[in-house]
Design an enzyme around this catalytic site. Structure first.
Site, PDB file in Angstrom:
ATOM      1  N   GLU A 194      32.467  50.732  35.488  1.00  0.00           N
ATOM      2  CA  GLU A 194      32.375  50.332  36.898  1.00  0.00           C
ATOM      3  C   GLU A 194      32.339  51.606  37.736  1.00  0.00           C
ATOM      4  O   GLU A 194      33.259  52.434  37.668  1.00  0.00           O
ATOM      5  CB  GLU A 194      33.560  49.452  37.318  1.00  0.00           C
TER       6      GLU A 194
ATOM      7  N   GLU B 127      26.895  43.096  35.964  1.00  0.00           N
ATOM      8  CA  GLU B 127      25.996  42.609  37.012  1.00  0.00           C
ATOM      9  C   GLU B 127      24.546  42.749  36.578  1.00  0.00           C
ATOM     10  O   GLU B 127      23.736  41.838  36.732  1.00  0.00           O
ATOM     11  CB  GLU B 127      26.208  43.401  38.299  1.00  0.00           C
TER      12      GLU B 127
ATOM     13  N   LYS C  55      41.503  46.944  31.061  1.00  0.00           N
ATOM     14  CA  LYS C  55      41.246  48.064  31.961  1.00  0.00           C
ATOM     15  C   LYS C  55      42.099  49.292  31.638  1.00  0.00           C
ATOM     16  O   LYS C  55      41.722  50.414  31.979  1.00  0.00           O
ATOM     17  CB  LYS C  55      41.577  47.653  33.406  1.00  0.00           C
TER      18      LYS C  55
ATOM     19  N   GLN D  82      39.130  41.551  28.843  1.00  0.00           N
ATOM     20  CA  GLN D  82      39.475  41.260  30.242  1.00  0.00           C
ATOM     21  C   GLN D  82      39.350  39.774  30.549  1.00  0.00           C
ATOM     22  O   GLN D  82      40.253  39.174  31.150  1.00  0.00           O
ATOM     23  CB  GLN D  82      38.548  42.063  31.167  1.00  0.00           C
TER      24      GLN D  82
ATOM     25  N   GLU E  39      32.990  53.566  40.845  1.00  0.00           N
ATOM     26  CA  GLU E  39      33.908  53.364  41.968  1.00  0.00           C
ATOM     27  C   GLU E  39      34.118  54.673  42.727  1.00  0.00           C
ATOM     28  O   GLU E  39      33.849  55.767  42.222  1.00  0.00           O
ATOM     29  CB  GLU E  39      35.259  52.819  41.476  1.00  0.00           C
TER      30      GLU E  39
ATOM     31  N   ASP F   7      43.748  49.611  41.831  1.00  0.00           N
ATOM     32  CA  ASP F   7      42.304  49.381  41.882  1.00  0.00           C
ATOM     33  C   ASP F   7      42.041  48.173  42.765  1.00  0.00           C
ATOM     34  O   ASP F   7      42.515  47.072  42.471  1.00  0.00           O
ATOM     35  CB  ASP F   7      41.749  49.143  40.471  1.00  0.00           C
TER      36      ASP F   7
ATOM     37  N   THR G 112      40.822  55.410  32.320  1.00  0.00           N
ATOM     38  CA  THR G 112      40.053  55.461  33.571  1.00  0.00           C
ATOM     39  C   THR G 112      39.691  56.913  33.819  1.00  0.00           C
ATOM     40  O   THR G 112      40.551  57.794  33.741  1.00  0.00           O
ATOM     41  CB  THR G 112      40.895  54.923  34.748  1.00  0.00           C
TER      42      THR G 112
ATOM     43  N   ASP H 210      35.934  52.979  36.267  1.00  0.00           N
ATOM     44  CA  ASP H 210      36.903  51.986  35.786  1.00  0.00           C
ATOM     45  C   ASP H 210      36.304  51.304  34.545  1.00  0.00           C
ATOM     46  O   ASP H 210      35.790  50.201  34.616  1.00  0.00           O
ATOM     47  CB  ASP H 210      37.186  50.973  36.906  1.00  0.00           C
TER      48      ASP H 210
ATOM     49  N   HIS I  50      29.476  42.810  44.446  1.00  0.00           N
ATOM     50  CA  HIS I  50      29.978  42.799  43.065  1.00  0.00           C
ATOM     51  C   HIS I  50      30.636  41.459  42.744  1.00  0.00           C
ATOM     52  O   HIS I  50      30.322  40.831  41.731  1.00  0.00           O
ATOM     53  CB  HIS I  50      30.978  43.945  42.890  1.00  0.00           C
TER      54      HIS I  50
ATOM     55  N   ARG J  24      35.097  43.900  28.730  1.00  0.00           N
ATOM     56  CA  ARG J  24      34.893  42.581  29.345  1.00  0.00           C
ATOM     57  C   ARG J  24      35.419  41.423  28.499  1.00  0.00           C
ATOM     58  O   ARG J  24      35.936  40.444  29.043  1.00  0.00           O
ATOM     59  CB  ARG J  24      33.403  42.367  29.633  1.00  0.00           C
TER      60      ARG J  24
HETATM   61 MN    MN Z   1      37.367  48.112  38.969  1.00  0.00          MN
END
Ligand code: MN
Length: 456
Positions: free
Chosen positions: A227, A401, A280, A268, A229, A161, A284, A261, A168, A265
């Site tokens: 996320e 975000e 993570k 993480q 992606e 990844d 996925t 993804d 971002h 948080r």
């Molecule tokens: Mn990611």
């Protein structure tokens, strides 16, 4: 994330490089082509005859096998082989694409995959010489998507990844982006074993994180996020110790899919001393149809323009052709449907509208960087772009975000609020490539629903 902030991104004003893409076009991109599979011609489907993505499916009572999406149907490649529809390079590629993982297809010379694509396009074209005999055998050749369960398209040996959106990383960093993101495509080694195709349940992970009083606790993740992606499957690999020049990197990309993804948080941000790990690796999600590099030819775009005061692109990642047409114009959206909204029978609400053109490095630069130390890449390896965020509020492509790092409650259009994902929430990611004068193609679904954490 107010309703004002979730308008569609208007990609019509992108500056597109007509001259550089035209050389790659062939009859498979002809916008006049229609299919005798009627659902491929409705203007809405992700899978018109100009797309022809590969995937692995399980039909009623059958073993997993390779197929090609056309409208709301799947062309069953083993059936096509039994009917003797392929010869030469196309037959070699069709045999590689007919099995339960596409690694062999991905590792072929691009010209062989291209021969198969041309043959598939001719076979499925309306008005072709074989239409009558094929429509008579449609029951044998086609499987309705509604009757099929999609499988992983490849045995992914390694999943990487990247994190290639400066929009971002600037927001995640509270307004500043670390200089390394401007010097190279930053990435980390992800987890291949927990990749799943669209529709797989996403169980909220348990893990260690800093609780409200600052003490470290072990429990269900309280800040579950997604996320949005974009991802690429590696085609032909490279020998260990042999970097891939950026000018040749696209020859090593087989095709593309969408990817979520999912990110825990709290886990993480507590654990990250070396890089993402358990925050993570719990799951996925990817879209199961692989849109080939060749299918994307009409939708190529200039690489993202680096601001003039940013560091120069290093020589080993700089190639004129890649700068001219190494970007891809793909509109990307994320939609949210809460359990309550589902209970009321409501449609998912769009919460992100962005475009892959916002990504700072091209996919060729990511792949060339990946191999620049001599690391060997193998057919079927997967690499993702990182969260595809753009400059506007609607292009904040994860909750962290949009909620300004947990500072701002999001008001959904139907009146519900969210800070992080709750059990029962579904995230649906969609992608669509369009260009005037060409038939628009899509990527199919990349969906997942959050389930409660295990009890212990
Ligand atoms: Mn990611």
């Amino acid at each position: 994330m107010t309703s004002r902030a979730i308008r569609a991104t208007d990609a019509a004003d992108w500056d597109l490089p007509d001259d550089t893409i035209m050389a790659e076009l062939n009859q498979t991109h002809d916008p006049a082509r229609r299919s005798w599979v009627a659902s491929a011609n409705d203007g809405q489907t992700d899978f018109p005859i100009q797309n022809l993505p590969f995937g692995v499916f399980r039909g009623p009572g059958g073993e997993p096998r390779g197929g090609v999406a056309i409208g709301d149907q799947i062309l069953d490649l083993p059936a096509g082989l039994r009917l003797g529809l392929f010869d030469g390079d196309a037959a070699i590629a069709a045999r590689a694409a007919a099995v339960d993982r596409l690694n062999g297809l991905m590792g072929l010379e691009p010209k062989m995959v291209s021969a198969l694509r041309r043959r598939l396009s001719d076979l499925l074209s309306a008005g072709g010489p074989e239409q009558a005999s094929l429509t008579a055998r449609a029951d044998e050749l086609l499987v309705p998507m509604a009757d099929a369960a999609m499988q992983m398209p490849a045995a992914v040996g390694d999943y990487t990844d990247f994190s290639c959106s400066t929009h971002h990383m600037t927001r995640m960093g509270g307004g500043v982006v670390r200089p390394v993101f401007l010097h190279l495509p930053v990435g980390y080694h992800g987890r291949a074993s927990s990749l799943r195709v669209s529709g797989a349940e996403v169980r909220r992970p348990r893990g260690q994180f800093a609780g409200p009083d600052g003490r470290v606790v072990y429990g269900p993740e309280p800040q579950l996020d997604f996320e949005l992606e974009f991802a690429a499957f590696v085609g032909r690999g490279n020998a260990l110790g042999r970097p891939i020049p950026v000018a040749e990197a696209e020859d090593h990309i087989f095709g593309y899919c969408l990817l979520n993804d999912w990110s825990a948080r709290a886990i993480q941000f507590y654990e990250t001393a070396l890089g993402p790990f358990l925050g993570k690796s719990f799951l996925t999600t990817l879209s199961p149809w692989v849109v080939t590099h060749e299918a994307m030819a009409p939708f190529r775009a200039r690489a993202f323009a680096h601001p003039s005061d940013n560091p120069p692109i290093p020589a080993h990642l700089l190639d004129d052709a890649d700068q001219a047409s190494g970007g891809l114009d793909v509109r990307l959206e994320a939609l949210l449907r809460t359990a309550d909204a589902r209970g009321r029978g409501e449609a998912p609400q769009r919460i992100v509208a962005t475009n892959f053109r916002y990504i700072y490095w091209t996919l060729a630069q990511m792949l060339a960087h990946h191999a620049s130390n001599g690391c060997d890449l193998r057919p079927g390896d997967l690499f993702a772009s990182g969260t595809v965020s753009g400059p506007g509020d609607e292009a904040k492509a994860c909750l962290m975000e949009a909620n300004e790092r947990g500072q701002r409650t999001l008001h959904l259009p139907d009146g519900e609020t969210r800070m992080w994902l709750e059990d029962g929430d579904e995230i649906l990611i969609r992608g669509r490539a369009s260009r005037e004068g060409f038939v628009s193609i899509g990527f199919g679904p990349c969906d997942g629903r959050v389930a409660a954490a295990p009890t212990s």
